[in-house]
Design a protein around this motif. Structure first.
Motif, short mmCIF file in Angstrom:
data_model
loop_
_atom_site.label_atom_id
_atom_site.label_comp_id
_atom_site.label_asym_id
_atom_site.label_seq_id
_atom_site.Cartn_x
_atom_site.Cartn_y
_atom_site.Cartn_z
N LEU A 1 19.05 41.01 57.55
CA LEU A 1 18.89 39.58 57.84
C LEU A 1 19.50 38.73 56.73
O LEU A 1 20.14 37.71 57.00
CB LEU A 1 17.41 39.24 58.02
N VAL A 2 19.32 39.15 55.48
CA VAL A 2 19.94 38.42 54.36
C VAL A 2 21.47 38.51 54.46
O VAL A 2 22.17 37.51 54.25
CB VAL A 2 19.43 38.98 53.01
N LEU A 3 21.98 39.69 54.79
CA LEU A 3 23.43 39.85 54.95
C LEU A 3 23.96 38.94 56.06
O LEU A 3 24.99 38.27 55.90
CB LEU A 3 23.76 41.31 55.26
N ALA A 4 23.25 38.86 57.19
CA ALA A 4 23.66 37.99 58.28
C ALA A 4 23.65 36.53 57.85
O ALA A 4 24.57 35.77 58.16
CB ALA A 4 22.75 38.20 59.49
N GLY A 5 22.62 36.13 57.11
CA GLY A 5 22.55 34.75 56.62
C GLY A 5 23.69 34.42 55.68
O GLY A 5 24.27 33.32 55.75
N LEU A 6 24.01 35.35 54.79
CA LEU A 6 25.13 35.12 53.86
C LEU A 6 26.46 35.00 54.59
O LEU A 6 27.30 34.15 54.24
CB LEU A 6 25.20 36.24 52.83
N LEU A 7 26.66 35.81 55.63
CA LEU A 7 27.90 35.73 56.40
C LEU A 7 28.02 34.39 57.12
O LEU A 7 29.08 33.77 57.13
CB LEU A 7 27.97 36.89 57.40
N VAL A 8 26.94 33.93 57.73
CA VAL A 8 26.96 32.64 58.42
C VAL A 8 27.19 31.52 57.42
O VAL A 8 27.96 30.58 57.67
CB VAL A 8 25.65 32.43 59.22
N ALA B 1 28.76 31.67 54.51
CA ALA B 1 30.15 31.71 54.06
C ALA B 1 31.08 31.14 55.13
O ALA B 1 32.03 30.41 54.83
CB ALA B 1 30.56 33.15 53.73
N PHE B 2 30.80 31.44 56.39
CA PHE B 2 31.62 30.91 57.48
C PHE B 2 31.52 29.39 57.56
O PHE B 2 32.51 28.69 57.71
CB PHE B 2 31.20 31.54 58.81
N ARG B 3 30.30 28.88 57.42
CA ARG B 3 30.09 27.42 57.50
C ARG B 3 30.73 26.71 56.32
O ARG B 3 31.27 25.62 56.46
CB ARG B 3 28.59 27.10 57.55
N LEU B 4 30.67 27.31 55.12
CA LEU B 4 31.29 26.68 53.95
C LEU B 4 32.81 26.65 54.06
O LEU B 4 33.45 25.73 53.57
CB LEU B 4 30.86 27.42 52.68
N GLY B 5 33.39 27.64 54.71
CA GLY B 5 34.84 27.69 54.86
C GLY B 5 35.36 26.89 56.04
O GLY B 5 36.57 26.76 56.22
N ALA B 6 34.47 26.34 56.87
CA ALA B 6 34.90 25.62 58.08
C ALA B 6 35.72 24.38 57.73
O ALA B 6 36.70 24.08 58.40
CB ALA B 6 33.69 25.24 58.92
N GLY B 7 35.34 23.66 56.69
CA GLY B 7 36.07 22.45 56.31
C GLY B 7 37.49 22.76 55.88
O GLY B 7 38.44 22.07 56.26
N ALA B 8 37.65 23.81 55.09
CA ALA B 8 38.98 24.20 54.62
C ALA B 8 39.84 24.66 55.79
O ALA B 8 41.03 24.32 55.86
CB ALA B 8 38.88 25.31 53.58
N ARG B 9 39.25 25.41 56.72
CA ARG B 9 40.01 25.85 57.90
C ARG B 9 40.44 24.66 58.74
O ARG B 9 41.56 24.62 59.24
CB ARG B 9 39.18 26.81 58.74
N LYS B 10 39.57 23.66 58.88
CA LYS B 10 39.90 22.46 59.66
C LYS B 10 41.05 21.69 59.01
O LYS B 10 41.97 21.24 59.69
CB LYS B 10 38.68 21.57 59.80
N ARG B 11 41.00 21.55 57.69
CA ARG B 11 42.08 20.84 56.99
C ARG B 11 43.41 21.57 57.13
O ARG B 11 44.45 20.95 57.36
CB ARG B 11 41.72 20.67 55.51
N ARG B 12 43.39 22.91 57.01
CA ARG B 12 44.62 23.68 57.18
C ARG B 12 45.16 23.53 58.60
O ARG B 12 46.37 23.40 58.79
CB ARG B 12 44.36 25.16 56.88
N ARG B 13 44.26 23.56 59.59
CA ARG B 13 44.67 23.43 60.98
C ARG B 13 45.30 22.06 61.24
O ARG B 13 46.34 21.95 61.89
CB ARG B 13 43.45 23.65 61.87
N GLU B 14 44.68 20.99 60.70
CA GLU B 14 45.23 19.64 60.87
C GLU B 14 46.57 19.49 60.17
O GLU B 14 47.48 18.86 60.69
CB GLU B 14 44.23 18.61 60.36
N LYS B 15 46.69 20.08 58.98
CA LYS B 15 47.95 20.00 58.24
C LYS B 15 49.06 20.72 59.00
O LYS B 15 50.18 20.23 59.09
CB LYS B 15 47.76 20.61 56.85
N ARG B 16 48.74 21.90 59.55
CA ARG B 16 49.73 22.66 60.31
C ARG B 16 50.14 21.90 61.58
O ARG B 16 51.30 21.85 61.93
CB ARG B 16 49.16 24.03 60.66
N LEU B 17 49.16 21.27 62.25
CA LEU B 17 49.45 20.50 63.45
C LEU B 17 50.35 19.31 63.12
O LEU B 17 51.31 19.03 63.85
CB LEU B 17 48.16 20.01 64.11
#
Length: 157
Positions: free
Chosen positions: A70-77, A79-95
């Motif tokens: 359960l701790v491992l699942a929480g850490l994965l979620v 990490a995914f949520r923290l990286g969402a902003g960076a992924r969105k910025r990269r996607r907008e820049k590429r677009l």
């Protein structure tokens, strides 16, 4: 000229089919490797559970493994949520870069046609003047919406 185009199209389509075949084969092999790796991890987790259960008891080990996963699942979620902003910025820049490339290539493709046509020079100069005026405007406006000369007057209205 038409023969060259058909030759290039045939070459491109043959390359495309070969690339698709290689990609399909790679996807199948990587899927099998991932399945084998998951089986290996499953057996290692099972072995760790058996070892810990013999040492600490079955119930305690089951609770510990449950909390650990359960701790491992929480850490994965997290990490995914923290990286969402960076992924969105990269996607907008590429677009934005893709849209700019499409606009430039379209303009370059239409340039000879517009230059040859009647009144073509006027069709070219109008948008060019508008772009130049917009560039000058953007240069003189700060991000907060204030112009450079507002600061010289004390920034007041």
């Amino acid at each position: 000229m038409g023969m060259l185009a058909s030759l290039l199209a045939g070459l491109a389509s043959g390359e495309t089919a070969a690339a698709l075949k290689r990609a399909r084969l790679a996807a199948i092999l990587y899927s099998l490797a991932a399945l084998a790796a998951l089986c290996g991890v499953g057996f290692l987790v099972g072995a760790a559970y058996i070892y810990a259960a013999r040492r600490h008891g079955f119930v305690e080990t089951a609770v510990g493994f449950g909390i650990g996963f359960l701790v491992l699942a929480g850490l994965l979620v997290l990490a995914f949520r923290l990286g969402a902003g960076a992924r969105k910025r990269r996607r907008e820049k590429r677009l934005k870069a893709d849209m700019t490339a499409i606009g430039v290539s379209t303009a370059l493709a239409l340039l000879p046609v517009l230059a040859r046509g009647k009144g073509g020079l006027g069709l070219l100069l109008g948008p060019a003047a508008a772009l130049a005026a917009y560039a000058i405007y953007r240069e003189n406006v700060r991000p907060g919406g204030r112009r450079d000369d507002d600061q010289d007057r004390g920034g007041g209205r």
